[in-house]
Design a protein around this motif. Sequence first.
Motif, PDB file in Angstrom:
ATOM      1  N   UNK A 246      86.947 -93.454 -60.919  1.00 14.11           N
ATOM      2  CA  UNK A 246      86.313 -94.755 -60.683  1.00 14.11           C
ATOM      3  C   UNK A 246      84.938 -94.786 -61.327  1.00 14.11           C
ATOM      4  N   UNK A 247      84.161 -93.701 -61.190  1.00 16.33           N
ATOM      5  CA  UNK A 247      82.835 -93.640 -61.796  1.00 16.33           C
ATOM      6  C   UNK A 247      82.921 -93.689 -63.319  1.00 16.33           C
ATOM      7  N   UNK A 248      83.897 -92.971 -63.879  1.00 16.41           N
ATOM      8  CA  UNK A 248      84.096 -92.977 -65.329  1.00 16.41           C
ATOM      9  C   UNK A 248      84.438 -94.380 -65.820  1.00 16.41           C
ATOM     10  N   UNK A 249      85.314 -95.071 -65.098  1.00 12.73           N
ATOM     11  CA  UNK A 249      85.684 -96.438 -65.460  1.00 12.73           C
ATOM     12  C   UNK A 249      84.483 -97.366 -65.358  1.00 12.73           C
ATOM     13  N   UNK A 250      83.647 -97.160 -64.358  1.00 13.98           N
ATOM     14  CA  UNK A 250      82.446 -97.983 -64.201  1.00 13.98           C
ATOM     15  C   UNK A 250      81.512 -97.792 -65.399  1.00 13.98           C
ATOM     16  N   UNK A 251      81.377 -96.550 -65.872  1.00 17.91           N
ATOM     17  CA  UNK A 251      80.541 -96.291 -67.042  1.00 17.91           C
ATOM     18  C   UNK A 251      81.098 -96.997 -68.275  1.00 17.91           C
ATOM     19  N   UNK A 252      82.413 -96.940 -68.441  1.00 21.29           N
ATOM     20  CA  UNK A 252      83.047 -97.625 -69.574  1.00 21.29           C
ATOM     21  C   UNK A 252      82.821 -99.128 -69.474  1.00 21.29           C
ATOM     22  N   UNK A 253      82.982 -99.682 -68.282  1.00 18.28           N
ATOM     23  CA  UNK A 253      82.764-101.118 -68.086  1.00 18.28           C
ATOM     24  C   UNK A 253      81.333-101.515 -68.436  1.00 18.28           C
ATOM     25  N   UNK A 254      80.373-100.685 -68.041  1.00 18.20           N
ATOM     26  CA  UNK A 254      78.975-100.981 -68.348  1.00 18.20           C
ATOM     27  C   UNK A 254      78.735-100.956 -69.853  1.00 18.20           C
ATOM     28  N   UNK A 255      79.348 -99.986 -70.536  1.00 18.35           N
ATOM     29  CA  UNK A 255      79.190 -99.912 -71.985  1.00 18.35           C
ATOM     30  C   UNK A 255      79.795-101.133 -72.670  1.00 18.35           C
ATOM     31  N   UNK A 256      80.964-101.524 -72.208  1.00 18.16           N
ATOM     32  CA  UNK A 256      81.627-102.678 -72.812  1.00 18.16           C
ATOM     33  C   UNK A 256      80.887-103.978 -72.490  1.00 18.16           C
ATOM     34  N   UNK A 257      80.262-104.031 -71.342  1.00 18.68           N
ATOM     35  CA  UNK A 257      79.536-105.235 -70.952  1.00 18.68           C
ATOM     36  C   UNK A 257      78.228-105.362 -71.718  1.00 18.68           C
ATOM     37  N   UNK A 258      77.813-104.282 -72.367  1.00 18.94           N
ATOM     38  CA  UNK A 258      76.618-104.356 -73.187  1.00 18.94           C
ATOM     39  C   UNK A 258      75.345-104.023 -72.444  1.00 18.94           C
ATOM     40  N   UNK A 259      75.443-103.463 -71.263  1.00 14.43           N
ATOM     41  CA  UNK A 259      74.226-103.089 -70.561  1.00 14.43           C
ATOM     42  C   UNK A 259      73.680-101.804 -71.176  1.00 14.43           C
ATOM     43  N   UNK A 260      72.496-101.909 -71.765  1.00 15.68           N
ATOM     44  CA  UNK A 260      71.870-100.775 -72.433  1.00 15.68           C
ATOM     45  C   UNK A 260      70.744-100.226 -71.573  1.00 15.68           C
ATOM     46  N   UNK A 261      70.538 -98.927 -71.687  1.00 13.59           N
ATOM     47  CA  UNK A 261      69.379 -98.345 -71.038  1.00 13.59           C
ATOM     48  C   UNK A 261      68.149 -98.716 -71.853  1.00 13.59           C
ATOM     49  N   UNK A 262      66.987 -98.474 -71.312  1.00 11.25           N
ATOM     50  CA  UNK A 262      65.756 -98.807 -72.025  1.00 11.25           C
ATOM     51  C   UNK A 262      65.658 -97.999 -73.313  1.00 11.25           C
ATOM     52  N   UNK A 263      66.094 -96.736 -73.283  1.00  5.19           N
ATOM     53  CA  UNK A 263      66.071 -95.897 -74.485  1.00  5.19           C
ATOM     54  C   UNK A 263      66.992 -96.467 -75.561  1.00  5.19           C
ATOM     55  N   UNK A 264      68.200 -96.871 -75.144  1.00  4.80           N
ATOM     56  CA  UNK A 264      69.149 -97.445 -76.099  1.00  4.80           C
ATOM     57  C   UNK A 264      68.591 -98.729 -76.713  1.00  4.80           C
ATOM     58  N   UNK A 265      67.994 -99.554 -75.868  1.00  5.63           N
ATOM     59  CA  UNK A 265      67.454-100.816 -76.358  1.00  5.63           C
ATOM     60  C   UNK A 265      66.299-100.569 -77.324  1.00  5.63           C
TER      61      UNK A 265
END
Length: 113
Positions: A41-60
């Motif tokens: 479930x946690x792994x899927x949540x991480x994938x969903x966040x990546x696909x949704x485009x939520x970036x960390x401050x470092x990524x941005x």
Amino acid sequence: MQIEMKVIEGLKVGNDCLKSMHEIMSIEDVERILDETQEAIEYQRQIDEMLAGSLTQEDEDAVLAELEAITQGEDVALPEVPTEPVPEVPEAAQAEPERRAAKNKPDREMLAA
């Protein structure tokens, strides 16, 4: 009285099933399965966040720095553009979308007169 007997018989069958399940599975097995499920479930949540485009401050910050480098004309390593011509599409492949469209048309409803 018959209903009560059926209920008691059902409880006995259920109790036997639970006993056989307890023999087959241990608490450790159940805990392991729950842990694996939680990890999935946690792994899927991480994938969903990546696909949704939520970036960390470092990524941005990295994306903005790259954009700045591109817009300022600095040398940025861009991928090579292919030079081969695009292959021709056979006629059979062009007719395929037409057949799919014909199959997907909604059927007309029949009305009773």
